[in-house]
Design a protein around this motif. Structure first.
Motif, PDB file in Angstrom:
ATOM      1  N   LYS A  94       0.830  -1.162   0.189  1.00  0.00           N
ATOM      2  CA  LYS A  94      -0.004  -0.151   0.037  1.00  0.00           C
ATOM      3  C   LYS A  94       1.025   1.162   0.157  1.00  0.00           C
ATOM      4  CE  LYS A  94      -3.965  -2.396   2.195  1.00  0.00           C
ATOM      5  NZ  LYS A  94      -4.925  -2.453   3.474  1.00  0.00           N
ATOM      6  N   VAL A  95       1.820   1.156   0.827  1.00  0.00           N
ATOM      7  CA  VAL A  95       3.057   2.434   0.704  1.00  0.00           C
ATOM      8  C   VAL A  95       3.468   2.485  -0.753  1.00  0.00           C
ATOM      9  CG1 VAL A  95       4.971   2.988   1.860  1.00  0.00           C
ATOM     10  CG2 VAL A  95       3.389   2.217   3.129  1.00  0.00           C
ATOM     11  N   LYS A  96       3.867   1.461  -1.348  1.00  0.00           N
ATOM     12  CA  LYS A  96       4.283   1.565  -2.691  1.00  0.00           C
ATOM     13  C   LYS A  96       3.086   2.486  -3.556  1.00  0.00           C
ATOM     14  CE  LYS A  96       7.054  -0.737  -6.222  1.00  0.00           C
ATOM     15  NZ  LYS A  96       7.638  -1.990  -6.756  1.00  0.00           N
ATOM     16  N   ALA A  97       1.971   1.922  -3.279  1.00  0.00           N
ATOM     17  CA  ALA A  97       0.889   2.360  -4.145  1.00  0.00           C
ATOM     18  C   ALA A  97       0.926   3.815  -4.092  1.00  0.00           C
ATOM     19  CB  ALA A  97      -0.406   1.641  -3.998  1.00  0.00           C
ATOM     20  N   PHE A  98       0.971   4.225  -2.858  1.00  0.00           N
ATOM     21  CA  PHE A  98       0.755   5.628  -2.780  1.00  0.00           C
ATOM     22  C   PHE A  98       1.837   6.417  -3.164  1.00  0.00           C
ATOM     23  CE2 PHE A  98      -2.509   4.305   0.479  1.00  0.00           C
ATOM     24  CZ  PHE A  98      -3.587   4.867  -0.070  1.00  0.00           C
ATOM     25  N   GLN A  99       3.049   5.936  -2.841  1.00  0.00           N
ATOM     26  CA  GLN A  99       4.464   6.531  -3.316  1.00  0.00           C
ATOM     27  C   GLN A  99       4.539   6.680  -4.865  1.00  0.00           C
ATOM     28  OE1 GLN A  99       7.019   4.130  -1.718  1.00  0.00           O
ATOM     29  NE2 GLN A  99       7.544   5.348   0.146  1.00  0.00           N
ATOM     30  N   SER A 100       3.745   5.875  -5.717  1.00  0.00           N
ATOM     31  CA  SER A 100       3.835   5.974  -6.953  1.00  0.00           C
ATOM     32  C   SER A 100       2.627   6.949  -7.567  1.00  0.00           C
ATOM     33  CB  SER A 100       3.409   4.596  -7.655  1.00  0.00           C
ATOM     34  OG  SER A 100       1.965   4.121  -7.364  1.00  0.00           O
ATOM     35  N   GLY A 101       1.923   7.347  -6.594  1.00  0.00           N
ATOM     36  CA  GLY A 101       0.963   8.410  -7.038  1.00  0.00           C
ATOM     37  C   GLY A 101      -0.518   7.908  -6.936  1.00  0.00           C
ATOM     38  N   GLY A 102      -0.692   6.793  -6.397  1.00  0.00           N
ATOM     39  CA  GLY A 102      -2.261   6.259  -6.177  1.00  0.00           C
ATOM     40  C   GLY A 102      -3.076   7.282  -5.416  1.00  0.00           C
ATOM     41  N   ARG A 103      -4.180   7.184  -5.161  1.00  0.00           N
ATOM     42  CA  ARG A 103      -4.917   8.124  -4.516  1.00  0.00           C
ATOM     43  C   ARG A 103      -5.743   7.058  -3.366  1.00  0.00           C
ATOM     44  NH1 ARG A 103      -6.427  13.068  -6.926  1.00  0.00           N
ATOM     45  NH2 ARG A 103      -4.888  13.614  -8.116  1.00  0.00           N
ATOM     46  N   ASP A 104      -5.954   5.806  -3.789  1.00  0.00           N
ATOM     47  CA  ASP A 104      -6.536   4.979  -2.813  1.00  0.00           C
ATOM     48  C   ASP A 104      -6.165   3.625  -3.017  1.00  0.00           C
ATOM     49  OD1 ASP A 104      -8.418   4.175  -0.841  1.00  0.00           O
ATOM     50  OD2 ASP A 104     -10.033   5.304  -1.713  1.00  0.00           O
ATOM     51  N   TYR A 105      -6.571   2.632  -2.285  1.00  0.00           N
ATOM     52  CA  TYR A 105      -6.246   1.164  -2.313  1.00  0.00           C
ATOM     53  C   TYR A 105      -7.448   0.408  -1.784  1.00  0.00           C
ATOM     54  CZ  TYR A 105      -2.873  -2.444  -2.517  1.00  0.00           C
ATOM     55  OH  TYR A 105      -2.151  -3.729  -3.054  1.00  0.00           O
ATOM     56  N   VAL A 106      -7.770  -0.564  -2.554  1.00  0.00           N
ATOM     57  CA  VAL A 106      -8.811  -1.474  -2.437  1.00  0.00           C
ATOM     58  C   VAL A 106      -8.320  -3.046  -2.387  1.00  0.00           C
ATOM     59  CG1 VAL A 106     -11.299  -2.452  -2.620  1.00  0.00           C
ATOM     60  CG2 VAL A 106     -10.837   0.307  -2.901  1.00  0.00           C
ATOM     61  N   THR A 107      -8.457  -3.606  -1.361  1.00  0.00           N
ATOM     62  CA  THR A 107      -8.021  -5.224  -1.460  1.00  0.00           C
ATOM     63  C   THR A 107      -8.898  -6.056  -1.983  1.00  0.00           C
ATOM     64  OG1 THR A 107      -8.578  -5.341   0.905  1.00  0.00           O
ATOM     65  CG2 THR A 107      -6.492  -4.692   0.262  1.00  0.00           C
ATOM     66  N   LYS A 108      -8.612  -7.254  -2.656  1.00  0.00           N
ATOM     67  CA  LYS A 108      -9.330  -8.113  -3.110  1.00  0.00           C
ATOM     68  C   LYS A 108      -9.610  -9.241  -2.318  1.00  0.00           C
ATOM     69  CE  LYS A 108      -8.104  -7.443  -8.037  1.00  0.00           C
ATOM     70  NZ  LYS A 108      -7.473  -7.990  -9.084  1.00  0.00           N
ATOM     71  N   PRO A 109     -10.741 -10.180  -1.843  1.00  0.00           N
ATOM     72  CA  PRO A 109     -12.093  -9.587  -2.597  1.00  0.00           C
ATOM     73  C   PRO A 109     -12.399  -8.447  -2.218  1.00  0.00           C
ATOM     74  CG  PRO A 109     -12.251 -11.356  -1.032  1.00  0.00           C
ATOM     75  CD  PRO A 109     -10.655 -11.102  -1.056  1.00  0.00           C
ATOM     76  N   PHE A 110     -13.223  -7.557  -2.973  1.00  0.00           N
ATOM     77  CA  PHE A 110     -13.661  -6.171  -2.537  1.00  0.00           C
ATOM     78  C   PHE A 110     -14.986  -6.332  -2.320  1.00  0.00           C
ATOM     79  CE2 PHE A 110     -13.515  -6.527  -7.329  1.00  0.00           C
ATOM     80  CZ  PHE A 110     -14.571  -6.206  -7.600  1.00  0.00           C
ATOM     81  N   SER A 111     -15.705  -5.470  -1.646  1.00  0.00           N
ATOM     82  CA  SER A 111     -17.110  -5.235  -1.576  1.00  0.00           C
ATOM     83  C   SER A 111     -17.497  -4.228  -2.578  1.00  0.00           C
ATOM     84  CB  SER A 111     -17.234  -4.633   0.049  1.00  0.00           C
ATOM     85  OG  SER A 111     -18.558  -3.890  -0.068  1.00  0.00           O
ATOM     86  N   SER A 112     -18.655  -4.480  -3.279  1.00  0.00           N
ATOM     87  CA  SER A 112     -19.140  -3.766  -4.246  1.00  0.00           C
ATOM     88  C   SER A 112     -19.421  -2.215  -3.667  1.00  0.00           C
ATOM     89  CB  SER A 112     -20.515  -4.164  -4.937  1.00  0.00           C
ATOM     90  OG  SER A 112     -20.212  -5.575  -5.492  1.00  0.00           O
ATOM     91  N   ASP A 113     -20.076  -2.152  -2.614  1.00  0.00           N
ATOM     92  CA  ASP A 113     -20.412  -0.955  -1.924  1.00  0.00           C
ATOM     93  C   ASP A 113     -19.343  -0.089  -1.416  1.00  0.00           C
ATOM     94  OD1 ASP A 113     -23.182  -1.437  -2.161  1.00  0.00           O
ATOM     95  OD2 ASP A 113     -23.284  -2.188   0.079  1.00  0.00           O
ATOM     96  N   GLU A 114     -18.047  -0.695  -1.132  1.00  0.00           N
ATOM     97  CA  GLU A 114     -17.015  -0.030  -0.914  1.00  0.00           C
ATOM     98  C   GLU A 114     -16.387   0.758  -2.234  1.00  0.00           C
ATOM     99  OE1 GLU A 114     -12.335  -1.130   1.176  1.00  0.00           O
ATOM    100  OE2 GLU A 114     -13.765  -2.554   0.654  1.00  0.00           O
ATOM    101  N   VAL A 115     -16.307  -0.290  -3.300  1.00  0.00           N
ATOM    102  CA  VAL A 115     -15.556   0.145  -4.441  1.00  0.00           C
ATOM    103  C   VAL A 115     -16.399   1.314  -4.903  1.00  0.00           C
ATOM    104  CG1 VAL A 115     -15.513  -0.326  -6.986  1.00  0.00           C
ATOM    105  CG2 VAL A 115     -14.688  -1.878  -5.225  1.00  0.00           C
ATOM    106  N   LEU A 116     -17.783   1.298  -4.916  1.00  0.00           N
ATOM    107  CA  LEU A 116     -18.498   2.275  -5.513  1.00  0.00           C
ATOM    108  C   LEU A 116     -18.432   3.649  -4.660  1.00  0.00           C
ATOM    109  CD1 LEU A 116     -21.963   0.791  -6.137  1.00  0.00           C
ATOM    110  CD2 LEU A 116     -20.198   1.444  -7.996  1.00  0.00           C
ATOM    111  N   ALA A 117     -18.275   3.477  -3.195  1.00  0.00           N
ATOM    112  CA  ALA A 117     -18.041   4.587  -2.150  1.00  0.00           C
ATOM    113  C   ALA A 117     -16.648   5.405  -2.543  1.00  0.00           C
ATOM    114  CB  ALA A 117     -18.294   3.974  -0.775  1.00  0.00           C
ATOM    115  N   ARG A 118     -15.520   4.534  -2.637  1.00  0.00           N
ATOM    116  CA  ARG A 118     -14.278   5.063  -2.993  1.00  0.00           C
ATOM    117  C   ARG A 118     -14.303   5.864  -4.466  1.00  0.00           C
ATOM    118  NH1 ARG A 118     -10.309   3.226   0.572  1.00  0.00           N
ATOM    119  NH2 ARG A 118     -11.190   1.660   2.050  1.00  0.00           N
ATOM    120  N   VAL A 119     -15.028   5.121  -5.651  1.00  0.00           N
ATOM    121  CA  VAL A 119     -14.981   5.599  -6.776  1.00  0.00           C
ATOM    122  C   VAL A 119     -15.609   7.166  -6.557  1.00  0.00           C
ATOM    123  CG1 VAL A 119     -16.075   5.588  -8.928  1.00  0.00           C
ATOM    124  CG2 VAL A 119     -14.909   3.658  -8.173  1.00  0.00           C
ATOM    125  N   GLU A 120     -16.887   7.082  -6.256  1.00  0.00           N
ATOM    126  CA  GLU A 120     -17.532   8.313  -6.035  1.00  0.00           C
ATOM    127  C   GLU A 120     -16.925   9.420  -5.080  1.00  0.00           C
ATOM    128  OE1 GLU A 120     -21.396   7.201  -4.460  1.00  0.00           O
ATOM    129  OE2 GLU A 120     -22.106   6.282  -6.473  1.00  0.00           O
TER     130      GLU A 120
END
Length: 377
Positions: A94-120
């Motif tokens: 996750k640290v590497k993801a944010f260091q590369s410029g990512g804004r958020d991180y979702v782990t699999k298996p994911f919850s549909s509601d969580e993905v939608l909330a983070r996208v919105e």
């Protein structure tokens, strides 16, 4: 859904994962595009930047981290938010993801509601950022415009002082001579009277400009015949044109339809345009006053206009100055301040507009200028 549908790009080398995630997002009416590699993602984003990217980390050749780093090096892509979706859930990942410029991180298996909330959430932030950028640009543009207006008004004031000082100095010298009992030659007195007249004209133009800017330019419209009016204006300028060594030509039909307008105000329109044409036409040149009928087209279909044309063979107006000739705070050329203050055309435009008419200008430096006035019949 808390936000309007967004344009979303999904990046994953596993078609099944893409299909599952796309169905989740499409149920909320989001517009979804899918690609299966980092290189394809960069190409798709350059063709059409999405509002948010959902990207897997583990991909062959170019993984999610490298793709995100490449986005950060592209000015057109660097502000697009990236949400990583990955089965790797260690803190270092996750640290590497944010260091590369990512804004958020979702782990699999994911919850549909969580993905939608983070996208919105990311879509809302990006849209707010864009709105703020637009507001900042609007404020910057407004600030630059205010600075430009400030400079123009400062120049306007300086030219006004110049145009008032010169004639008032001549009048003052005559008054001083009279006070000391000196004899005044008739020619000197005539010059003083002419100077006083220029001051009066300038002050009247300033007052008319103020009235027009505040919608207080009164129009006393009455019907009158155009042909006798045009003949009287032409007669008035024939002597002036002759003295300047300029040929004044006229052309219009024997009869023209009656027009309704404020004749004194329309006199000022023609007097200003003809006066300028003679002033800026060299000896041996020509000025033409013409009139005729013109029929409207497009949204003006069915309307009739009296067309007045003033054409000269003078020095012309440079193309970069032509759009500003009706602006009271601009002067065509600095040297023209000594030949006339330049408020006349601004007032002409406002007088024509007060008659629900139109005025346009065409010019070619070295060949001349033409003004066309259309007055509704």
């Amino acid at each position: 859904m808390l936000v309007p549908p967004a344009d979303i790009l999904l990046v994953d080398d596993n078609p099944t994962n893409l299909d599952v995630l796309a169905r989740v997002l499409k149920r909320q009416n989001h517009r979804v595009r899918t690609v299966t590699s980092g290189a394809m993602a960069l190409e798709a984003m350059r063709r059409q930047p999405p509002e948010v990217v959902l990207m897997d980390v583990a991909m062959p050749e170019m993984d999610g981290y490298d793709t995100c780093l490449a986005m950060g090096q592209d000015a057109n892509l660097s502000l697009i938010p990236v949400i990583f979706i990955s089965a790797m859930d260690s803190p270092l990942d996750k640290v590497k993801a944010f260091q590369s410029g990512g804004r958020d991180y979702v782990t699999k298996p994911f919850s549909s509601d969580e993905v939608l909330a983070r996208v919105e959430h990311q879509v809302t932030l990006r849209r707010m950022q864009k709105h703020l950028e637009q507001q900042n640009q609007s404020l910057l543009d407004a600030n630059l415009k205010l600075k430009e207006i400030h400079v123009l008004k400062a120049n306007f004031t300086a030219m006004l002082v110049h145009d008032l000082r010169s004639p008032l100095t001549g009048v003052g010298l005559v008054l001083d001579a009279l006070k000391e009992g000196q004899a005044i030659r008739p020619s000197t007195l005539d010059q003083a009277l002419a100077s006083f007249g220029r001051v009066q004209t300038l002050l009247e133009e300033m007052l008319d400009l103020h009235r027009s800017e505040h919608g207080q330019l009164p129009i006393e419209a009455v019907p009158f015949e155009p042909v006798p009016w045009l003949e009287s204006v032409a007669d008035h300028f024939q002597v002036r044109a002759h003295d300047a060594g300029i040929l004044l030509q006229t052309q219009w039909p024997e009869t023209l339809p009656m027009i309704t307008g404020d004749r004194s105000k329309l006199d000022r329109v023609l007097h200003n345009l003809l006066g300028n044409a003679i002033k800026f036409t060299p000896r041996g040149g020509a000025v033409k006053l013409e009139a005729g009928m013109e029929f409207g087209s497009g949204v003006e279909a069915g309307l009739r206009f009296l067309r007045l044309g003033i054409i000269d063979t003078g020095r012309g107006i440079p193309a970069d100055q032509l759009p500003f000739i009706f602006d009271p705070f601009r002067q065509a050329e600095p040297g023209d301040a000594q030949r006339g203050f330049g408020l006349g055309l601004a007032i002409v435009q406002r007088l024509v507009a007060a008659h629900q008419g139109q005025i346009r200008a065409q010019s070619q430096p070295g060949f001349g200028t033409s003004f066309t006035v259309l007055l509704p019949l």
